[in-house]
Design a protein around this motif. Structure first.
Motif, PDB file in Angstrom:
ATOM      1  N   ALA A   1       0.855  -1.189   0.000  1.00 53.47           N
ATOM      2  CA  ALA A   1       0.000   0.000   0.000  1.00 53.47           C
ATOM      3  C   ALA A   1       0.887   1.234   0.000  1.00 53.47           C
ATOM      4  CB  ALA A   1      -0.920  -0.014   1.219  1.00 53.47           C
ATOM      5  N   ASP A   2       1.088   1.816  -1.185  1.00 47.75           N
ATOM      6  CA  ASP A   2       1.991   2.950  -1.312  1.00 47.75           C
ATOM      7  C   ASP A   2       1.311   4.241  -0.881  1.00 47.75           C
ATOM      8  OD1 ASP A   2       0.469   2.276  -3.723  1.00 47.75           O
ATOM      9  OD2 ASP A   2       1.281   4.146  -4.516  1.00 47.75           O
ATOM     10  N   LEU A   3       2.106   5.147  -0.323  1.00 48.50           N
ATOM     11  CA  LEU A   3       1.627   6.438   0.147  1.00 48.50           C
ATOM     12  C   LEU A   3       2.118   7.534  -0.789  1.00 48.50           C
ATOM     13  CD1 LEU A   3       2.318   6.068   3.976  1.00 48.50           C
ATOM     14  CD2 LEU A   3       0.230   5.484   2.714  1.00 48.50           C
ATOM     15  N   GLY A   4       1.215   8.394  -1.214  1.00 52.05           N
ATOM     16  CA  GLY A   4       1.564   9.475  -2.117  1.00 52.05           C
ATOM     17  C   GLY A   4       1.844  10.771  -1.385  1.00 52.05           C
ATOM     18  N   PRO A   5       2.116  11.845  -2.123  1.00 52.16           N
ATOM     19  CA  PRO A   5       2.440  13.136  -1.513  1.00 52.16           C
ATOM     20  C   PRO A   5       1.235  13.820  -0.875  1.00 52.16           C
ATOM     21  CG  PRO A   5       2.325  13.338  -3.898  1.00 52.16           C
ATOM     22  CD  PRO A   5       2.208  11.881  -3.585  1.00 52.16           C
ATOM     23  N   ASP A   6       0.029  13.266  -1.078  1.00 52.01           N
ATOM     24  CA  ASP A   6      -1.176  13.896  -0.526  1.00 52.01           C
ATOM     25  C   ASP A   6      -1.472  13.464   0.899  1.00 52.01           C
ATOM     26  OD1 ASP A   6      -1.625  11.352  -1.442  1.00 52.01           O
ATOM     27  OD2 ASP A   6      -3.525  11.782  -2.446  1.00 52.01           O
ATOM     28  N   GLY A   7      -0.560  12.702   1.525  1.00 50.17           N
ATOM     29  CA  GLY A   7      -0.727  12.367   2.929  1.00 50.17           C
ATOM     30  C   GLY A   7      -1.308  10.986   3.151  1.00 50.17           C
ATOM     31  N   TYR A   8      -1.239  10.560   4.405  1.00 53.53           N
ATOM     32  CA  TYR A   8      -1.601   9.186   4.749  1.00 53.53           C
ATOM     33  C   TYR A   8      -3.076   8.905   4.493  1.00 53.53           C
ATOM     34  CZ  TYR A   8      -1.762   4.793   7.363  1.00 53.53           C
ATOM     35  OH  TYR A   8      -1.927   3.475   7.722  1.00 53.53           O
ATOM     36  N   ALA A   9      -3.963   9.762   4.999  1.00 50.66           N
ATOM     37  CA  ALA A   9      -5.397   9.478   4.934  1.00 50.66           C
ATOM     38  C   ALA A   9      -5.888   9.361   3.490  1.00 50.66           C
ATOM     39  CB  ALA A   9      -6.181  10.562   5.668  1.00 50.66           C
ATOM     40  N   LEU A  10      -5.510  10.306   2.630  1.00 47.22           N
ATOM     41  CA  LEU A  10      -5.951  10.258   1.245  1.00 47.22           C
ATOM     42  C   LEU A  10      -5.302   9.093   0.498  1.00 47.22           C
ATOM     43  CD1 LEU A  10      -5.999  14.052   0.282  1.00 47.22           C
ATOM     44  CD2 LEU A  10      -7.958  12.547   0.725  1.00 47.22           C
ATOM     45  N   SER A  11      -4.038   8.794   0.830  1.00 42.70           N
ATOM     46  CA  SER A  11      -3.368   7.669   0.192  1.00 42.70           C
ATOM     47  C   SER A  11      -4.058   6.356   0.549  1.00 42.70           C
ATOM     48  CB  SER A  11      -1.896   7.606   0.618  1.00 42.70           C
ATOM     49  OG  SER A  11      -1.182   8.726   0.163  1.00 42.70           O
ATOM     50  N   VAL A  12      -4.386   6.198   1.820  1.00 43.48           N
ATOM     51  CA  VAL A  12      -5.072   4.983   2.256  1.00 43.48           C
ATOM     52  C   VAL A  12      -6.432   4.864   1.580  1.00 43.48           C
ATOM     53  CG1 VAL A  12      -6.215   3.927   4.249  1.00 43.48           C
ATOM     54  CG2 VAL A  12      -3.840   4.676   4.428  1.00 43.48           C
ATOM     55  N   ARG A  13      -7.130   5.976   1.445  1.00 41.73           N
ATOM     56  CA  ARG A  13      -8.423   5.949   0.764  1.00 41.73           C
ATOM     57  C   ARG A  13      -8.258   5.492  -0.687  1.00 41.73           C
ATOM     58  NH1 ARG A  13     -11.516  11.457   1.031  1.00 41.73           N
ATOM     59  NH2 ARG A  13     -11.139  10.991   3.243  1.00 41.73           N
ATOM     60  N   ARG A  14      -7.218   5.981  -1.348  1.00 40.46           N
ATOM     61  CA  ARG A  14      -6.969   5.609  -2.733  1.00 40.46           C
ATOM     62  C   ARG A  14      -6.638   4.114  -2.847  1.00 40.46           C
ATOM     63  NH1 ARG A  14      -3.766   9.319  -3.465  1.00 40.46           N
ATOM     64  NH2 ARG A  14      -1.834   8.230  -3.012  1.00 40.46           N
TER      65      ARG A  14
END
Length: 249
Positions: free
Chosen positions: A92-105
């Protein structure tokens, strides 16, 4: 219930199936994970065409492919079903938009893959990973909450569990209902030149032989015994000591 000892084959990802099968069986393993990635012998674009034959060549050497490291597209699920591979491992990769939005994606990708997993009868396994990924077993479990347990699994990893500061006696029990594969490798932190942009600052992970790292493998083995798993073993691959334990049936 059938138990398989499996080795990661990423260091030999360009090998054809016959050569890889001889290598893995010669190391004493009866299972393997193979990458389906760009640059590997089997690429995503060729998976439906090449994976079944590749897997069949490993089987001729007594090696079962317990998982692939690959993508969650329909062609990958179709290739796995044709080849008889039970699981696709992802992180589960994390993007530059932060943890919460990355997890949602990532959760949206997993939700989109769930019908494919059920239709093709191929599991999806989420592995925690240090750095710019969901890094804890609990985080992986949270990602899968509400998805069908039969096709949504946690890939528990000794080294990354230790890097997350967790206790394997706790995390293995937490993920027991979704546990698909146990990855065995070990790790320490070593000093590096300070880098304010790097995870860990002046320290970086360095993978080491099993007895030498942060993960207490004795505690791992004891917990797996309590859960009905037999004691895992490990082998060197590249600069790491890595093996995995798969339970099927």
């Amino acid at each position: 219930m059938t138990h398989l000892w499996s080795v990661f084959t990423t260091p030999w990802s360009a090998m054809p199936g016959d050569a890889l099968g001889r290598l893995v069986s010669g190391l004493g393993f009866s299972g393997a994970e193979v990458p389906v990635r760009e640059g590997a012998f089997v690429t995503p674009a060729e998976a439906e065409q090449r994976l079944p034959g590749f897997v069949a060549e490993l089987r001729r050497h007594g090696v079962e492919v317990v998982s692939i490291a690959g993508e969650l597209g329909e062609s990958t699920f179709a290739a796995c079903r044709s080849a008889g591979v039970p699981l696709i491992r992802v992180m589960a990769d994390l993007g530059p938009d932060g943890y919460a939005l990355s997890v949602r994606r990532v959760r949206q990708r997993l939700e989109a893959a769930a019908p494919l997993a059920e239709s093709y009868d191929v599991q999806v396994g989420v592995q925690p990973h240090h750095g710019r990924f969901v890094s804890s077993a609990l985080g992986a479990l949270h990602l899968l909450d509400g998805l069908p347990p039969a096709h949504s699994r946690v890939i528990w990893d000794a080294a990354h569990d230790a890097l997350a500061g967790d206790d394997p006696r706790v995390t293995l029990e937490l993920v027991a209902g979704r546990l698909g594969i146990v990855n065995l490798k070990n790790v320490v932190y070593v000093a590096r030149e300070p880098d304010s942009s790097a995870v860990g600052g002046a320290w970086k992970p360095w993978f080491v032989p099993g007895p030498d790292g942060l993960s207490n493998w004795s505690a791992v083995f004891e917990q797996l015994d309590r859960m009905g798993w037999t004691v895992p073993s490990a082998c060197p691959a590249s600069t790491r000591t890595r093996a995995s334990r798969s339970r099927t049936g």
